[in-house]
Scaffold this motif. Sequence first.
Motif, PDB file in Angstrom:
ATOM      1  N   LEU A 664       0.840  -1.186   0.000  1.00  0.00           N
ATOM      2  CA  LEU A 664       0.000   0.000   0.000  1.00  0.00           C
ATOM      3  C   LEU A 664       0.883   1.247   0.000  1.00  0.00           C
ATOM      4  CD1 LEU A 664      -1.943  -2.264   1.016  1.00  0.00           C
ATOM      5  CD2 LEU A 664      -3.069  -0.513   2.400  1.00  0.00           C
ATOM      6  N   ALA A 665       0.721   2.078  -1.028  1.00  0.00           N
ATOM      7  CA  ALA A 665       1.472   3.332  -1.137  1.00  0.00           C
ATOM      8  C   ALA A 665       0.500   4.490  -0.992  1.00  0.00           C
ATOM      9  CB  ALA A 665       2.193   3.406  -2.474  1.00  0.00           C
ATOM     10  N   PRO A 666       0.595   5.281   0.091  1.00  0.00           N
ATOM     11  CA  PRO A 666      -0.312   6.419   0.262  1.00  0.00           C
ATOM     12  C   PRO A 666      -0.211   7.392  -0.911  1.00  0.00           C
ATOM     13  CG  PRO A 666       0.908   5.968   2.281  1.00  0.00           C
ATOM     14  CD  PRO A 666       1.547   5.144   1.205  1.00  0.00           C
ATOM     15  N   THR A 667      -1.342   7.970  -1.299  1.00  0.00           N
ATOM     16  CA  THR A 667      -1.388   8.949  -2.388  1.00  0.00           C
ATOM     17  C   THR A 667      -2.027  10.226  -1.899  1.00  0.00           C
ATOM     18  OG1 THR A 667      -3.498   8.053  -3.137  1.00  0.00           O
ATOM     19  CG2 THR A 667      -1.515   7.171  -4.165  1.00  0.00           C
ATOM     20  N   ILE A 685      -3.626  -3.012  -8.300  1.00  0.00           N
ATOM     21  CA  ILE A 685      -5.036  -3.293  -7.997  1.00  0.00           C
ATOM     22  C   ILE A 685      -5.872  -2.104  -8.468  1.00  0.00           C
ATOM     23  CG2 ILE A 685      -6.714  -3.635  -6.148  1.00  0.00           C
ATOM     24  CD1 ILE A 685      -5.044  -6.059  -6.554  1.00  0.00           C
ATOM     25  N   GLU A 686      -6.869  -2.392  -9.283  1.00  0.00           N
ATOM     26  CA  GLU A 686      -7.690  -1.317  -9.825  1.00  0.00           C
ATOM     27  C   GLU A 686      -8.748  -0.883  -8.823  1.00  0.00           C
ATOM     28  OE1 GLU A 686     -10.230  -0.112 -13.816  1.00  0.00           O
ATOM     29  OE2 GLU A 686      -9.842  -2.224 -13.382  1.00  0.00           O
ATOM     30  N   PRO A 687      -8.899   0.416  -8.608  1.00  0.00           N
ATOM     31  CA  PRO A 687     -10.038   0.880  -7.797  1.00  0.00           C
ATOM     32  C   PRO A 687     -11.349   0.567  -8.507  1.00  0.00           C
ATOM     33  CG  PRO A 687      -8.417   2.632  -8.163  1.00  0.00           C
ATOM     34  CD  PRO A 687      -8.075   1.520  -9.100  1.00  0.00           C
ATOM     35  N   ARG A 688     -12.373   0.374  -7.735  1.00  0.00           N
ATOM     36  CA  ARG A 688     -13.695   0.167  -8.342  1.00  0.00           C
ATOM     37  C   ARG A 688     -14.065   1.408  -9.153  1.00  0.00           C
ATOM     38  NH1 ARG A 688     -16.595  -4.149  -6.264  1.00  0.00           N
ATOM     39  NH2 ARG A 688     -15.691  -5.102  -4.387  1.00  0.00           N
ATOM     40  N   HIS A 689     -14.715   1.183 -10.268  1.00  0.00           N
ATOM     41  CA  HIS A 689     -15.157   2.314 -11.077  1.00  0.00           C
ATOM     42  C   HIS A 689     -16.060   3.229 -10.264  1.00  0.00           C
ATOM     43  CE1 HIS A 689     -14.451  -0.117 -15.043  1.00  0.00           C
ATOM     44  NE2 HIS A 689     -13.419  -0.125 -14.228  1.00  0.00           N
ATOM     45  N   VAL A 711      -2.503   2.625  11.273  1.00  0.00           N
ATOM     46  CA  VAL A 711      -3.409   2.703  10.125  1.00  0.00           C
ATOM     47  C   VAL A 711      -4.260   3.959  10.219  1.00  0.00           C
ATOM     48  CG1 VAL A 711      -5.371   1.607   8.990  1.00  0.00           C
ATOM     49  CG2 VAL A 711      -3.463   0.211   9.820  1.00  0.00           C
ATOM     50  N   ASP A 712      -4.314   4.713   9.128  1.00  0.00           N
ATOM     51  CA  ASP A 712      -5.176   5.884   9.030  1.00  0.00           C
ATOM     52  C   ASP A 712      -6.261   5.579   7.996  1.00  0.00           C
ATOM     53  OD1 ASP A 712      -6.427   8.310   8.776  1.00  0.00           O
ATOM     54  OD2 ASP A 712      -4.591   9.488   8.605  1.00  0.00           O
ATOM     55  N   GLU A 713      -7.508   5.495   8.439  1.00  0.00           N
ATOM     56  CA  GLU A 713      -8.605   5.099   7.551  1.00  0.00           C
ATOM     57  C   GLU A 713      -8.955   6.177   6.532  1.00  0.00           C
ATOM     58  OE1 GLU A 713     -11.907   3.926   9.894  1.00  0.00           O
ATOM     59  OE2 GLU A 713     -10.891   2.222  10.819  1.00  0.00           O
ATOM     60  N   ASN A 714      -8.464   7.405   6.725  1.00  0.00           N
ATOM     61  CA  ASN A 714      -8.814   8.502   5.818  1.00  0.00           C
ATOM     62  C   ASN A 714      -7.845   8.641   4.649  1.00  0.00           C
ATOM     63  OD1 ASN A 714     -11.024   9.318   7.472  1.00  0.00           O
ATOM     64  ND2 ASN A 714      -9.579  10.321   8.865  1.00  0.00           N
ATOM     65  N   ILE A 715      -6.826   7.813   4.602  1.00  0.00           N
ATOM     66  CA  ILE A 715      -5.817   7.907   3.548  1.00  0.00           C
ATOM     67  C   ILE A 715      -6.206   7.008   2.383  1.00  0.00           C
ATOM     68  CG2 ILE A 715      -3.407   7.394   2.977  1.00  0.00           C
ATOM     69  CD1 ILE A 715      -2.612   8.248   5.727  1.00  0.00           C
ATOM     70  N   THR A 716      -6.007   7.510   1.179  1.00  0.00           N
ATOM     71  CA  THR A 716      -6.205   6.694  -0.017  1.00  0.00           C
ATOM     72  C   THR A 716      -4.855   6.114  -0.440  1.00  0.00           C
ATOM     73  OG1 THR A 716      -5.945   8.641  -1.430  1.00  0.00           O
ATOM     74  CG2 THR A 716      -8.178   8.023  -0.790  1.00  0.00           C
ATOM     75  N   TYR A 717      -4.924   4.979  -1.129  1.00  0.00           N
ATOM     76  CA  TYR A 717      -3.705   4.254  -1.477  1.00  0.00           C
ATOM     77  C   TYR A 717      -3.735   3.833  -2.938  1.00  0.00           C
ATOM     78  CZ  TYR A 717      -3.440   3.562   3.627  1.00  0.00           C
ATOM     79  OH  TYR A 717      -3.405   3.748   4.988  1.00  0.00           O
ATOM     80  N   SER A 718      -2.553   3.680  -3.494  1.00  0.00           N
ATOM     81  CA  SER A 718      -2.391   2.842  -4.679  1.00  0.00           C
ATOM     82  C   SER A 718      -1.896   1.490  -4.173  1.00  0.00           C
ATOM     83  CB  SER A 718      -1.404   3.457  -5.667  1.00  0.00           C
ATOM     84  OG  SER A 718      -0.152   3.701  -5.056  1.00  0.00           O
ATOM     85  N   ARG A 813     -11.201  10.601 -11.285  1.00  0.00           N
ATOM     86  CA  ARG A 813     -10.632  11.129 -10.036  1.00  0.00           C
ATOM     87  C   ARG A 813      -9.621  10.171  -9.424  1.00  0.00           C
ATOM     88  NH1 ARG A 813     -16.081  11.944  -8.527  1.00  0.00           N
ATOM     89  NH2 ARG A 813     -15.809  10.523  -6.768  1.00  0.00           N
ATOM     90  N   ASP A 814      -9.931   8.887  -9.476  1.00  0.00           N
ATOM     91  CA  ASP A 814      -9.077   7.898  -8.807  1.00  0.00           C
ATOM     92  C   ASP A 814      -7.758   7.665  -9.527  1.00  0.00           C
ATOM     93  OD1 ASP A 814     -10.896   7.557  -6.805  1.00  0.00           O
ATOM     94  OD2 ASP A 814     -11.834   5.781  -7.662  1.00  0.00           O
ATOM     95  N   THR A 815      -7.573   8.235 -10.713  1.00  0.00           N
ATOM     96  CA  THR A 815      -6.296   8.062 -11.397  1.00  0.00           C
ATOM     97  C   THR A 815      -5.158   8.764 -10.665  1.00  0.00           C
ATOM     98  OG1 THR A 815      -6.798   9.964 -12.816  1.00  0.00           O
ATOM     99  CG2 THR A 815      -7.352   7.776 -13.656  1.00  0.00           C
ATOM    100  N   THR A 816      -5.473   9.747  -9.844  1.00  0.00           N
ATOM    101  CA  THR A 816      -4.441  10.372  -9.007  1.00  0.00           C
ATOM    102  C   THR A 816      -4.616  10.010  -7.546  1.00  0.00           C
ATOM    103  OG1 THR A 816      -5.816  12.379  -8.881  1.00  0.00           O
ATOM    104  CG2 THR A 816      -4.068  12.314 -10.545  1.00  0.00           C
ATOM    105  N   ARG A 817      -5.828   9.674  -7.131  1.00  0.00           N
ATOM    106  CA  ARG A 817      -6.074   9.367  -5.721  1.00  0.00           C
ATOM    107  C   ARG A 817      -5.741   7.923  -5.372  1.00  0.00           C
ATOM    108  NH1 ARG A 817      -9.378  13.349  -3.336  1.00  0.00           N
ATOM    109  NH2 ARG A 817     -10.106  14.895  -4.835  1.00  0.00           N
ATOM    110  N   CYS A 818      -5.881   7.010  -6.311  1.00  0.00           N
ATOM    111  CA  CYS A 818      -5.724   5.582  -6.006  1.00  0.00           C
ATOM    112  C   CYS A 818      -4.759   4.870  -6.944  1.00  0.00           C
ATOM    113  CB  CYS A 818      -7.081   4.881  -6.041  1.00  0.00           C
ATOM    114  SG  CYS A 818      -8.286   5.538  -4.880  1.00  0.00           S
ATOM    115  N   MET A 819      -3.986   5.589  -7.704  1.00  0.00           N
ATOM    116  CA  MET A 819      -2.971   4.970  -8.556  1.00  0.00           C
ATOM    117  C   MET A 819      -1.931   6.021  -8.919  1.00  0.00           C
ATOM    118  SD  MET A 819      -5.314   4.496 -11.997  1.00  0.00           S
ATOM    119  CE  MET A 819      -6.742   3.939 -11.072  1.00  0.00           C
TER     120      MET A 819
END
Length: 1300
Positions: A664-667, A685-689, A711-718, A813-819
Amino acid sequence: MEAKPEEMHFYMPSITNMERDFGYISTMLRWKDIRFFGPPPRDYYQAADFFTENATQRIMVRQREADVTVIAYAEFSFYPLIGALPADCWIHWLKQHFCTSDKYPLTWGDTMFFTRFIFFPKYNPTLLNRILEEFFHREFKIRYVVVLQMPDDDSLLPEDTPCYDMLEGLSTVLYPRNFSVQQCHNVQRLHIIHRNKVIESMRFRKALPEDNDDIVEVIDVERPDLREEYGDFYIAEELQKEIDENDTHNTFIACELQHQTVGFIWLNDDVSIQTLVENFDCEGYGNMIRFSHDKPYLEKRMTVSGIEKKPYHKLFTPEVVNEIYDEDLERLIIKTLKGHTKDFTCTRPTCPGVQAKLQMGCGAGDTDDKYFLLREEFLRKMQLIETYFASPEHYQVGFRKRLRILYNVPQSYNHAEDGEFPFDTYSNVFAIKLLGLNETTDMRYASRLIATAFTAHPERDYCIISIPNKVQISRSVAMLLGIFVSLVPRPGSKIDDNVYIINRSTIFGYMGAMNILPEDVAYVEKILEKSNAMLNKRASTYSVTISHHIILSPEAMAETRLVQAVLADVFDNPNSDYHFLTIRCGDSMRSMESTTIVGFVIIRPFYRQVELGYKYYFMLNELSFKRTPGEIVLLRLHPNFMWESDAIFRHISCATGYWEFYYLAPTLSELKPLANDLVKQMQPIEPRHIAQIHRKDYTKPPPAAIEDLQVDENITYSIYYHNLLPSKTFGNSDPIIIIGFNNLTRALLRKLLFNFTNSSVRKGHCCLPRLRVIVIAAVGLLEGAYDSNFRCGVCDNQDDCYINFENSHSYVRDTTRCMDFRKFFSFVSSSVEEIKRDEHTVVLANGCELYYSKLILSLNQRFGLPPAVHDNSYPTNYAQINHRVDKIKMYYKLEAIVNDRIANDINIIVFGAHIQSFEFIDFLLKHKISPHAITMIIPWNPQVTENSMKYNISHIDLNIELILQQMIEDLGIKVQTQWILKNYIFYHNEYIISHVTFERYPDGDLMTLPCDLFVSFTLKDTVLPTQGLMLKTGLEMEDNCVLVDESFCTTDPDIYAIGNFTRLRNEVNHQYLNVSNEEIASKLIYCLKLNEDVDTEYSLKYSRPIFFQAQLPKGYYMAKVVLPKRYIANHLDNTYSVSLTTYDGNFSRVRLNEHGIVEEVVCVTQTRRKFDHLQYFVGQHESLLNDLHSRWYLNEIPSIVDFFEEPWTELIMHPNYNDLRRRIRTFTIDSAREIMREHPHMDRKSRKEYMKHYMTHFQHTTEIEKTLLRFLRRHRDDFVYPFALPEDFQLNLAGKLNMK
């Protein structure tokens, strides 16, 4: 080689779907003549029980690819299936209990176990040989396969007794030490199969001139151009030249199988070290020089160029902006004062005399300089912001570095007498100039060519291969590049080729992993120190000594602190959750403890699959729920061994017991990711559409023992994943260049990155994207998109700030938030000067040329210069918001205005009419701009109004815009409507807007307004800065738009164009502009023939919903989802649709077309909530949405948005729901076509009733109901709110009646 007879061919896929493939194997097990060895295969009823043991390779065998019948199944593992034996202890068990000999030196690096084999005896021994041959090709470093035979059990039936007869003649049997023919004969046995008994050895010899015809025939398979260019005897000429000139630098090797020449490799050891070092970063490879401290040596000094990207905390933070002001602001102001006299009269431009001049269109020199001087501070700050943020030097710094290369000299060397000794005398590298295999030879033999190449140069440790950009990569070279590492070119490199390198250890070394020992700590510290030194690109060569005074970055300091904490926990706590392993490489004949440490890894249990499952597509299978996977916290590895990732993960699995690994890499977070040098060898791992709105309950993981890993539940990851299955690369072989980085590009890159998810073999491999794609983006766009250090000083919730808020839906949106695209694609920050179509090259602003096979123009831009402005450049106080970096610049411009105490009577003009204009006004109000300082000019544009009624456009809503206009007027903002921009008026000798002149439609009145900041929200159909480039390129255009066909192809077959600046050559009767970015990307990939799945559905029409969201004044949020129009001509516009509205404090609207299909959903609310799930319901028939229209008519729906979040919606939002729809469609489509053919004149209502009776009469309705029930039963565990099934009511009824 001659092809084998067809009847002897076998198709050998891996397990890709456990449930389905288990069904095939179960069918095979019903045959009584089935035999096996390994665990008894019968009496398994579930796939999870049958596949309960981990296996490195799972191979099913069919006679033909199209067959469903399985004739064999085989499993191979890194350890024997002995329940009480730990996976990493088998080598000790084997040496303790068996008499291994020098003839069969089984080791931890070259041995694997054949753990299970189920087969039809009639196909053996050919079947067994083919399976073993396939396995040895997949695992080219494995020398021995071992079959463990357990003692015989006389109580078993013949069909349940393991059979090992087919191994006779192929294997050698080893018996345990306690074996005795008289007293102890029923014991375990090892059947050892040597690689050479299965795979025919390839013979290598020195090529001779008489081999020319055979070699040229081999090379013609992949490089026919060489014969055309050099003639029929070019190989013989080179070979004869080598003999005549006694050339010792070139080596020509012929490869033979069955006494036939099947391959060829041409080596050269005369590699220019100086050229390599000057053009590529070779410091991590010892600068290709063999060097020993124990021998005399000298120093070679070279100056090379380098480039260093600035860390993100030095790009957009307030500290950086203040440094810019401190450096240049005073200089600009002093320069202005020197250019002005002091005898100006203080006359305001709004006076009648001056105003008359302004209305006549007077330009520079007619405005008051004193008025400018009062505003100069914030205007100069704006100028500096624009200048710096648009400069490449702000994001990266070029530098010159002096290399100190040490090289050995002979003991007797004397500089005065012998002169300068060539520093590359003891070169450590050779090159592959040419290689090839014929088309009938398995390409996996190519790895043996590299081993032979190193054998031919025993004194050299590195091999390179150079591939010109314009040459298509051959099959054999493509096979080899998977084990090579790319050399990084230096800035201004004079070599255009791509150069790849491999180390000898990659071929001959064996990888392993074991728990860290106390004496290994010093080696780990050295690896950390060297890794941190490599990050310091300006330092001198670090291959000799490493300074202990290196200034560490915050990331390096956090990494060092973490390693120390984990080491303390591992050594002091016997029950630690952490595993600290050292990664080793060396001779497998030696114990693993005595091999070389080349890296280390920290692993802990991963408990967050269920927690994160609402957001990511975890590739869960039946085994994932039985075992906890592992999480890679930190992994460091020498770059020479990246290719060994599969072997490394297998050994880590043996040492830890984990069968799956996540990283898990924080973004977009202040928390920076810890290093993982194998991240590119893991499957993303692809984020859900669309994230799930119904979330399952989950148990929170226990708190981490180390504070830095909480663990921080508010962080998004790739997130990245490895499943221990063989790695398989996916991607395009020919280079693609994309010009432009915008939402459409982001959707396209995401489609390319996760294209492997369409492959039918994805579940049988660890899928690794390998994409030859270059994206050319304007300076600052990429950095602004991925920046995580900027913090708005006004907003408490950064996610809710306008700067971080995106209007697009989650797919983009998730192209920068989750990858992180930067790990998989190459990005170039520059503008394009020219496109050379004949040469297939793109010329950048700095003169660099990039080669392409396909060029994609993705210059999609929503807002641009107003039509009256003909100059392509932007004034200092002009702005348009298209990217996040534009928002960041706007933030600092507003901050400069607010902080300027001298300036008063500020005037900000917002020129626009639609929702995003009001969103920007909300941003102004929240960031301390007075409403009285804002003037909104709504331009006259009847075409936009007409299009909004004719088409479905998500970012325009005339009704809501009218309400918003009244809302901001109530706030005190001045609103002017129906105006056309005429021209800008600039300050004297400045390119800064002073006033703006407008003309009212239709009466022609002129209005001139003072302007301190002009923000344009003019909708654009073309991008003016690129118009000249398009014309210069020679592409066909019409009305400033590039003409394309239905496949997005321009007049050049190798150039494609997408976006709102394109038009179809042949007008179509459906909406193709303002459609989903995701759908455009899917269609383009299909047209480029890049789909991994050949059965991909394709349609010329657009059918996916378009999502838009916005922040509105007074704390409101809006979301709008629309469906593209499938028909335009002869159809009513949107005013004739049926609208269903609700208001419970939140406004909602659903629009239905004449067929009852939901075409639009709109929601306006003051509650911050997710709206992406509304896309599921657009495009559906209202009756499918729980009778939406009827329930609304009966006032049973107080809120449409809440209605779309009720439990019944889980079915429609299920990931496999579209598969269910396709299956149901097969029951109806043929019947509908038949009815339309037999009753063409029947009206719609009658046809609907007839269809209903027809479906019932022919039992289609019953089949549809059964299909739905089967779907619900199969996926019942996926739902948070389980659907009631018929059997539930039967059970409840039985309980109430006491029935048994």
